[in-house]
Design a protein around this motif. Structure first.
Motif, PDB file in Angstrom:
ATOM      1  N   CYS A  60      24.207 -11.775-112.170  1.00 45.01           N
ATOM      2  CA  CYS A  60      23.819 -11.302-110.839  1.00 45.01           C
ATOM      3  C   CYS A  60      23.900 -12.439-109.832  1.00 45.01           C
ATOM      4  O   CYS A  60      23.808 -13.613-110.191  1.00 45.01           O
ATOM      5  N   PHE A  61      23.984 -12.059-108.601  1.00 45.50           N
ATOM      6  CA  PHE A  61      23.887 -12.966-107.466  1.00 45.50           C
ATOM      7  C   PHE A  61      22.582 -12.595-106.795  1.00 45.50           C
ATOM      8  O   PHE A  61      22.494 -11.604-106.077  1.00 45.50           O
ATOM      9  N   ALA A  62      21.525 -13.363-107.106  1.00 45.13           N
ATOM     10  CA  ALA A  62      20.182 -12.931-106.705  1.00 45.13           C
ATOM     11  C   ALA A  62      19.704 -13.685-105.479  1.00 45.13           C
ATOM     12  O   ALA A  62      18.980 -14.676-105.580  1.00 45.13           O
ATOM     13  N   MET A  63      20.128 -13.228-104.349  1.00 47.81           N
ATOM     14  CA  MET A  63      19.737 -13.869-103.106  1.00 47.81           C
ATOM     15  C   MET A  63      18.656 -13.048-102.395  1.00 47.81           C
ATOM     16  O   MET A  63      17.532 -13.503-102.219  1.00 47.81           O
ATOM     17  N   THR A  64      18.984 -11.815-102.016  1.00 46.50           N
ATOM     18  CA  THR A  64      18.072 -10.973-101.236  1.00 46.50           C
ATOM     19  C   THR A  64      16.726 -10.761-101.918  1.00 46.50           C
ATOM     20  O   THR A  64      16.646 -10.605-103.133  1.00 46.50           O
ATOM     21  N   GLU A  65      15.676 -10.760-101.117  1.00 45.21           N
ATOM     22  CA  GLU A  65      14.334 -10.424-101.609  1.00 45.21           C
ATOM     23  C   GLU A  65      13.801  -9.228-100.820  1.00 45.21           C
ATOM     24  O   GLU A  65      14.304  -8.919 -99.744  1.00 45.21           O
ATOM     25  N   MET A  66      12.790  -8.610-101.362  1.00 39.95           N
ATOM     26  CA  MET A  66      12.184  -7.479-100.677  1.00 39.95           C
ATOM     27  C   MET A  66      11.869  -7.815 -99.221  1.00 39.95           C
ATOM     28  O   MET A  66      12.100  -7.036 -98.312  1.00 39.95           O
ATOM     29  N   GLY A  67      11.346  -8.989 -99.007  1.00 40.71           N
ATOM     30  CA  GLY A  67      10.907  -9.342 -97.660  1.00 40.71           C
ATOM     31  C   GLY A  67      11.988  -9.964 -96.800  1.00 40.71           C
ATOM     32  O   GLY A  67      11.875  -9.989 -95.577  1.00 40.71           O
ATOM     33  N   HIS A  68      13.031 -10.477 -97.412  1.00 41.77           N
ATOM     34  CA  HIS A  68      14.055 -11.171 -96.643  1.00 41.77           C
ATOM     35  C   HIS A  68      15.455 -10.818 -97.095  1.00 41.77           C
ATOM     36  O   HIS A  68      15.850 -11.146 -98.208  1.00 41.77           O
ATOM     37  N   GLY A  69      16.149 -10.121 -96.188  1.00 44.74           N
ATOM     38  CA  GLY A  69      17.532  -9.761 -96.456  1.00 44.74           C
ATOM     39  C   GLY A  69      18.432 -10.570 -95.557  1.00 44.74           C
ATOM     40  O   GLY A  69      19.054 -11.537 -95.985  1.00 44.74           O
ATOM     41  N   SER A  70      18.432 -10.216 -94.281  1.00 46.79           N
ATOM     42  CA  SER A  70      19.286 -10.940 -93.336  1.00 46.79           C
ATOM     43  C   SER A  70      18.816 -12.380 -93.164  1.00 46.79           C
ATOM     44  O   SER A  70      19.627 -13.289 -93.048  1.00 46.79           O
ATOM     45  N   ASN A  71      17.540 -12.579 -93.176  1.00 47.47           N
ATOM     46  CA  ASN A  71      16.987 -13.915 -92.929  1.00 47.47           C
ATOM     47  C   ASN A  71      16.841 -14.698 -94.241  1.00 47.47           C
ATOM     48  O   ASN A  71      15.745 -14.882 -94.760  1.00 47.47           O
ATOM     49  N   PRO A 123       8.792   4.945-100.201  1.00 39.95           N
ATOM     50  CA  PRO A 123       8.510   3.599-100.714  1.00 39.95           C
ATOM     51  C   PRO A 123       8.728   2.500 -99.675  1.00 39.95           C
ATOM     52  O   PRO A 123       7.947   1.560 -99.590  1.00 39.95           O
ATOM     53  N   MET A 124       9.762   2.634 -98.853  1.00 43.68           N
ATOM     54  CA  MET A 124      10.028   1.542 -97.903  1.00 43.68           C
ATOM     55  C   MET A 124       8.925   1.391 -96.868  1.00 43.68           C
ATOM     56  O   MET A 124       8.791   0.336 -96.253  1.00 43.68           O
ATOM     57  N   MET A 125       8.133   2.430 -96.680  1.00 42.45           N
ATOM     58  CA  MET A 125       7.030   2.310 -95.722  1.00 42.45           C
ATOM     59  C   MET A 125       5.908   1.452 -96.312  1.00 42.45           C
ATOM     60  O   MET A 125       5.095   0.903 -95.585  1.00 42.45           O
ATOM     61  N   VAL A 126       5.916   1.340 -97.631  1.00 40.72           N
ATOM     62  CA  VAL A 126       4.907   0.511 -98.286  1.00 40.72           C
ATOM     63  C   VAL A 126       5.445  -0.906 -98.498  1.00 40.72           C
ATOM     64  O   VAL A 126       4.815  -1.888 -98.122  1.00 40.72           O
ATOM     65  N   ASN A 127       6.643  -0.989 -99.067  1.00 37.32           N
ATOM     66  CA  ASN A 127       7.140  -2.316 -99.431  1.00 37.32           C
ATOM     67  C   ASN A 127       8.168  -2.857 -98.447  1.00 37.32           C
ATOM     68  O   ASN A 127       8.834  -3.835 -98.710  1.00 37.32           O
ATOM     69  N   GLY A 128       8.277  -2.229 -97.301  1.00 35.81           N
ATOM     70  CA  GLY A 128       9.344  -2.606 -96.379  1.00 35.81           C
ATOM     71  C   GLY A 128       8.998  -3.682 -95.377  1.00 35.81           C
ATOM     72  O   GLY A 128       9.864  -4.222 -94.715  1.00 35.81           O
ATOM     73  N   GLY A 129       7.728  -3.993 -95.248  1.00 34.36           N
ATOM     74  CA  GLY A 129       7.376  -5.040 -94.299  1.00 34.36           C
ATOM     75  C   GLY A 129       7.818  -6.394 -94.825  1.00 34.36           C
ATOM     76  O   GLY A 129       8.515  -6.486 -95.831  1.00 34.36           O
ATOM     77  N   THR A 130       7.407  -7.437 -94.182  1.00 29.13           N
ATOM     78  CA  THR A 130       7.766  -8.758 -94.678  1.00 29.13           C
ATOM     79  C   THR A 130       6.547  -9.404 -95.304  1.00 29.13           C
ATOM     80  O   THR A 130       6.625 -10.048 -96.335  1.00 29.13           O
ATOM     81  N   THR A 141       5.008 -14.059-104.092  1.00 29.55           N
ATOM     82  CA  THR A 141       4.465 -12.965-103.275  1.00 29.55           C
ATOM     83  C   THR A 141       5.213 -11.679-103.613  1.00 29.55           C
ATOM     84  O   THR A 141       6.326 -11.728-104.150  1.00 29.55           O
ATOM     85  N   PRO A 142       4.621 -10.536-103.293  1.00 33.58           N
ATOM     86  CA  PRO A 142       5.358  -9.283-103.507  1.00 33.58           C
ATOM     87  C   PRO A 142       6.679  -9.276-102.747  1.00 33.58           C
ATOM     88  O   PRO A 142       7.685  -8.748-103.215  1.00 33.58           O
ATOM     89  N   GLY A 143       6.691  -9.893-101.568  1.00 31.85           N
ATOM     90  CA  GLY A 143       7.912  -9.908-100.765  1.00 31.85           C
ATOM     91  C   GLY A 143       8.998 -10.786-101.352  1.00 31.85           C
ATOM     92  O   GLY A 143      10.157 -10.711-100.935  1.00 31.85           O
TER      93      GLY A 143
END
Ligand SMILES: Cc1cc2nc3c(=O)[nH]c(=O)nc-3n(C[C@H](O)[C@H](O)[C@H](O)COP(=O)(O)OP(=O)(O)OC[C@H]3O[C@@H](n4cnc5c(N)ncnc54)[C@H](O)[C@@H]3O)c2cc1C
Ligand SMILES: Cc1cc2nc3c(=O)[nH]c(=O)nc-3n(C[C@H](O)[C@H](O)[C@H](O)COP(=O)(O)OP(=O)(O)OC[C@H]3O[C@@H](n4cnc5c(N)ncnc54)[C@H](O)[C@@H]3O)c2cc1C
Lengths: 691, 691
Positions: free
Chosen positions: A169-180, B681-688, A203-205
């Motif tokens: 895998c190429f594991a870059m993106t995180e739940m909290g940070h995609g573009s940034n 789900p994104m309304m729960v885990n979608g923030g940063t 963190t969860p993010g």
């Protein structure tokens, strides 16, 4: 090669063309092209195909044989697991073929051939985008990260990526940070005692999200994480480390929790999932250490001083990924256009001029517009793609020959890199948007038949949907383009926070315009002279018109942003944000100019007076004039074109689609879409006279 | 209701608004709205919701309870058969609820309530479009055909459609003929000996195709076929006959062959299939004989003399279907907007003005534009939809009260019917196109999360894809609108072959403009006076500007088409075809005017000085000004608006999205989307900040 004689019909049509444009303009457009013969010359197909394939013809021809395989067609039914398993088998076929791996550097046993990766993806996308993207993840992202960021000590991983013994895998993106990406939260903390990195999701993010190969097949991951060494509490920035995520039997590796995103809007054959790390320990050597390393005792070293530049050098891997996604988008689009155009040439609906015989869809003005205008754009993007690929190949060759050190480029090389990055960002965003719009148009142009999965269009459309988002969201990439232009490629994108942007904006775009590369780009500001001079059918005029817009828009953006220089951060951010739509417009205007230029350029490569050249010339007119018409509003508002000329351009677009319509199949035949894709049920039962 | 006091921030913003627009125009726009308070007043939600629900509030509230049911959410995984079986269970819930059947006429035990059907579909589309469309097929198309075209002798069929004891199809489209319904090839030949119709598929192209309920569940079909009686070899035209297609156990009825289209681009819960008839015999009474009948001896009779008018009276059923599809498209779009807007209010990405805190997506100018501009259009379409539904209800009431005989309408009624047909064609095509564009924008605005099926957007988008095609292809419907305008609703669409069109085109649109109904429509040509007078923020000016375009475009279309009058068929067809893009433009300009008018109208229904009215006023500005900006090119080309005013309108659109952004959730909360849909789900885990 001589053209068939024009029929009476043609002559009449030609008159119409001439009349319409001159009458409408009140400002005679000389040089208007004559109408193409109503019987197309199929000899044009090969010339056009050669132009499209460009320097990559041989490779593409070889790949075409591979992909003309019914087994490769997308599977849409079955459980997710069945669809994914099936797709993995397809990726194995790609691997066995062995061509895609030629994109790896000689160090890893490849040939450093960019087009091996990019063209493979482009062609796979004409048949099956799940296979294309899973291959992209495996060879281009996972393999590509190792190839670009690793060293001798990672050869076994590179080889494993190439022969599929190490699925990753190429594991870059995180739940909290995609573009940034710069604010990723996953940590890699060096422990000198055990000489290991501890990978953690604090963190969860910070959970890795949407990662290809993570839900099912991946055993390894190239994980992007903030690097910490004992000397400091501050992160050394984002680095990439190889982590085992699953045992060979598929169970999660110790400390790793993988999970599955399940069903998606498309790409059902790609297993996207999440990965969480709970203090997972990996050997020190797993750091991909081409640009930075951590010694046994924990000492950090890097050949790149600036943390920002280090980050963006590492992210350079994304440029190749963007070429791949862009090329895939382009490939899928061409397949869709081939299907819709061919259907339009057999499907009949409604009687019009001829009682007892319904008209073919391609006979309708609106149908011509909806298919031929995007078709012209597909050609323009293809011409641009070839230029960009050649440019990237030169860079790769120079790096592999030791003439270009990405860690320590010359000032000129830095400039060139940033220009390439800009071109790639434009290319990816333009092709992804174009793919979505065009495949949807193709679906609708095939009516109900277009909605049946057996006819492929909806699957292609659903798959490319996400192309606008991954490998850099289109809106973000356009901002990147705009920012790079604003600073005349002068700074790394990292410093392009809204605030930094104001700081580094060039004060005079003149310098920039003279420096940028590109063909035939006259640099003076010529917009004032555009209005009066030159027929809209002159290549030079077309280029000057789109270029005047590019310059104007950039100039006025500079003016808007400059005022923020002396403001505090909050106010500056507001000013920049209020210019955001303008920033995006700048990127698009830049792209428009590049594409028109690419079409003009390409035309010269076709044999003089050949049918291919004649038809291509009209395609170039269509693309250039439609680009002008699309912005007719702007051209009038800024006094660059008077109403009469805008009107003439609009009339010409209509005349051009009428002229090109009988040649529409020639134009898509030159795409050389595999026959298995074209053999759709609607091509058999889609006509009206089915008896 | 008083507004919260403006903060200093607001005042500063307000100045910006004023400055930007006046400075840009060089032609001060008086009356510009002040910036809304940055803290929204949630009291506005109920007022806006009332306005949106309009006269259908009570019904909608009742339905909302029904659909707020997790079981109704779309199923995307499993075999096709499982997904379809599951969807049938969902349709049963709709049936048991009993509200949707109130759309049937009193004769069949209904209440003749148009909104019972249309609002049910609109709300179902907010949750599950497969359930919506399968319900539409069962109650609206199969049931609707019996209800509209049948008589007392078909009550048992109507009741069976209503209580699901008779699952059925609406079998109009054939492989060879979709848009061109008049040339269907299926035959129904009367055999006086047995007093039966013989239903037959004489050619491969006559196979019924894409028919909902035909692949699995349907037992019956309302079959559209060319009717032949013994007196003549010529068809009496297309008529509708009830045919059993399957036995109760699911096997094909004698002479019938059904087959399955299998997997589609969406609507996986709807079983679309094909039906072929091999001399299938059905009783004479199965002819839906409201407008035409065949006596036992084979004598044909009809209350409508003209074959064309008969055909279009029978097709009148489609108008209700178009209202249903349009409302469904609108419903799905609103759900998508609610999701994307709510996500934009929690998701953060990139720091800008504030170090240490990333900005919310809704804070970005481009994000505001991409969501709020379509949101304003959704409001406009909703206002229009309510007007149209009320109008259709009046018609239905008049028919049920015996005051309006569809077979023998007065001249005034004919005109009104054609106007309604035109409005419905515009409405369906506009909402279907808007749904596709907007749901795609919403998906992209949610980034990677938007692509996960659990967040619904891609399923909605895939499902509404085909809304642009069925119940009348959008391109065909826009032509229908344009043609009806051209002939000032003077002729049935049937005579609107390209050739006929030229013949019946009005010579002066003045008559037409005075005759057409609608509110506040000043009829003189006022375009010349638009430029100088009136602020672009005046409702009257906005209306005049869009109306001037409507009239201009129609007028110039008339001029183009008129020349074909004296030509032979072939040449006339060419002229008409060359005007096709113009014809489509005419339809769109007409729709734009209707929508702006609907917004202006609706505003008056909100309490004076209420927060709801203030926010709605800005929405109206946004919609009207964006409509003008969209055509800025045309306005300048035709000298209706000078560059300065166009510039002012553009600046105002940006100011308006900035002003409305903090109110964005209020605007979507007023849609009252069921909570089960919003609980993604994104309304729960979608923030940063997910910690
Ligand atoms: C099928 C799929 C496969 C993927 N594969 C991989 C993979 O293998 N490896 C990997 O690392 N990642 C992968 N990704 C993740 C992908 O790269 C991210 O989704 C993408 O980078 C966008 O990030 P995001 O989803 O967090 O969206 P966000 O960054 O949250 O953006 C959401 C929206 O906000 C807008 N936006 C954000 N910031 C701004 C701004 N400043 N101004 C204006 N608008 C803004 C964006 O345009 C976008 O529309 C995959 C995603 C998907 C869906
Ligand atoms: C999921 C689904 C469900 C359906 N359900 C039903 C059902 O229950 N019952 C039923 O009877 N039918 C049903 N249909 C059929 C549907 O109504 C038809 O597909 C639709 O009417 C279009 O017809 P067509 O597919 O033959 O397209 P065509 O009429 O062949 O049109 C194809 C394309 O050509 C264009 N075109 C055609 N003529 C012209 C022209 N003169 N000028 C310019 N462009 C033109 C159209 O715009 C369109 O884009 C369904 C279809 C689908 C896909």
């Amino acid at each position: 090669m001589s053209l068939p004689n024009a029929t009476k019909e043609d002559v009449k049509d030609a008159k119409h063309l001439a009349t319409d444009t001159t009458k409408a303009s009140g400002n005679p457009e000389s040089n208007q092209p004559s109408v193409l013969p109503s019987t197309p010359d199929v000899n044009a197909v090969e010339d056009l195909a050669d132009l499209l394939d460009g320097p990559f013809k041989e490779r593409k021809e070889a790949l075409r044989e591979l992909i003309n395989d019914p087994f490769l067609l997308p599977r849409v039914e079955g459980t997710l697991d069945e669809i994914r398993a099936d797709n993995l088998e397809k990726v194995k076929i790609v691997a066995e073929n062995g061509r895609i791996q030629e994109s790896f550097s000689p160090l890893n046993g490849g040939q450093g051939q960019v087009s091996a990766g990019v063209s493979s993806l482009e062609l796979l996308a004409q048949v099956n985008n799940s296979t294309c993207i899973k291959s992209g993840v495996q060879f281009g992202l996972w393999g590509g990260a190792i190839d670009a960021l690793g060293t001798e000590r990672h050869i076994e991983f590179a080889k494993g990526a190439m022969d599929l013994s190490k699925l990753g895998c190429f594991a870059m993106t995180e739940m909290g940070h995609g573009s940034n990406v710069q604010q990723l939260e996953t940590t890699a903390t060096y422990d000198p005692e055990t000489q290991e990195f501890v990978i953690n999701s604090p963190t969860p993010g910070s959970k890795k999200a949407y990662i290809g190969n993570a839900a099912r097949d991946g055993r390894w991951a190239a994980v992007f994480a903030q690097l910490y060494t004992p000397d400091s509490d501050e992160s050394k920035g984002v680095h990439c480390i190889i982590v085992r995520i699953r045992e060979e039997d598929g169970t999660d590796a110790p400390g790793v929790t993988t999970s599955d995103h399940g069903h998606k809007g498309g790409l059902l054959g790609v297993d996207n999932g999440m990965i969480t790390f709970d203090h997972v320990r990996v050997p020190r050597e797993n750091l991909l250490n081409r640009f930075a390393d951590v010694a046994e005792d924990g000492t950090y070293s890097s050949s790149i001083d600036s943390m920002n530049r280090r980050f963006f050098t590492m992210l350079g891997t994304l440029v190749r990924g963007r070429l791949g996604v862009g090329a895939s988008a382009a490939g899928a689009t061409r397949a869709g256009l081939a299907l819709a155009v061919k259907y339009a040439n057999i499907r009949r609906q409604f009687e019009a001029g001829d009682p007892g015989q319904e008209e073919r869809l391609i006979d309708y003005r609106q149908h011509r517009r909806r298919l031929l205008i995007p078709l012209a754009k597909s050609y323009a993007l293809a011409m641009f793609q070839n230029n960009l690929l050649e440019r990237f190949q030169e860079y790769t060759d120079a790096v592999n020959a030791g003439e270009w050190d990405p860690a320590n480029p010359t000032e000129q090389q830095s400039f060139a890199s940033r220009e390439t990055e800009t071109l790639a960002a434009f290319f990816k965003s333009a092709t992804a948007t174009h793919a979505n719009e065009t495949l949807q148009e193709c679906r609708e142009a095939c009516g109900g038949a277009g909605y049946m999965s057996e006819n492929l269009l909806t699957t292609f459309r659903a798959d490319v949907d996400i192309f606008t988002t991954f490998e850099g969201d289109d809106t973000i990439l356009r901002q990147l383009v705009g920012k790079n232009l604003l600073t005349a490629y002068g700074k790394e994108m990292s410093e392009m926070s809204p605030f930094g942007m104001a700081k580094y904006v060039v004060s005079n775009i003149g310098d920039f315009l003279t420096r940028r590369s590109g063909i035939a780009a006259s640099v003076q500001s010529i917009s004032d002279r555009v209005a009066g001079t030159g027929s809209l059918f002159d290549a030079e005029t077309q280029l000057r018109v789109v270029q005047s817009r590019e310059e104007h828009v950039l100039n006025s953006l500079v003016r808007r942003v400059q005022v923020a220089r002396k403001m505090d951060r909050k106010d500056a951010a507001k000013v920049i944000n209020r210019a955001q739509d303008h920033l995006l417009e700048t990127a698009i205007a830049y792209g428009d100019r590049m594409l028109v230029q690419s079409m003009i350029d390409a035309e010269d490569r076709l044999p003089e007076n050949s049918p291919a050249r004649q038809v291509f010339e009209q395609l170039r007119h269509l693309f250039a004039l439609e680009t002008i018409v699309k912005n007719a509003d702007w051209y009038q508002e800024h006094g660059v074109l008077p109403a009469g000329r805008v009107k003439a351009a609009k009339a010409a677009v209509n005349d051009l689609v009428d002229s090109l319509a009988p040649w529409s199949e020639v134009l898509v035949d030159a795409f050389k879409i595999p026959q298995v894709v074209l053999d759709r049920p609607m091509m058999v039962n889609g006509g009206t006279d089915l008896s």
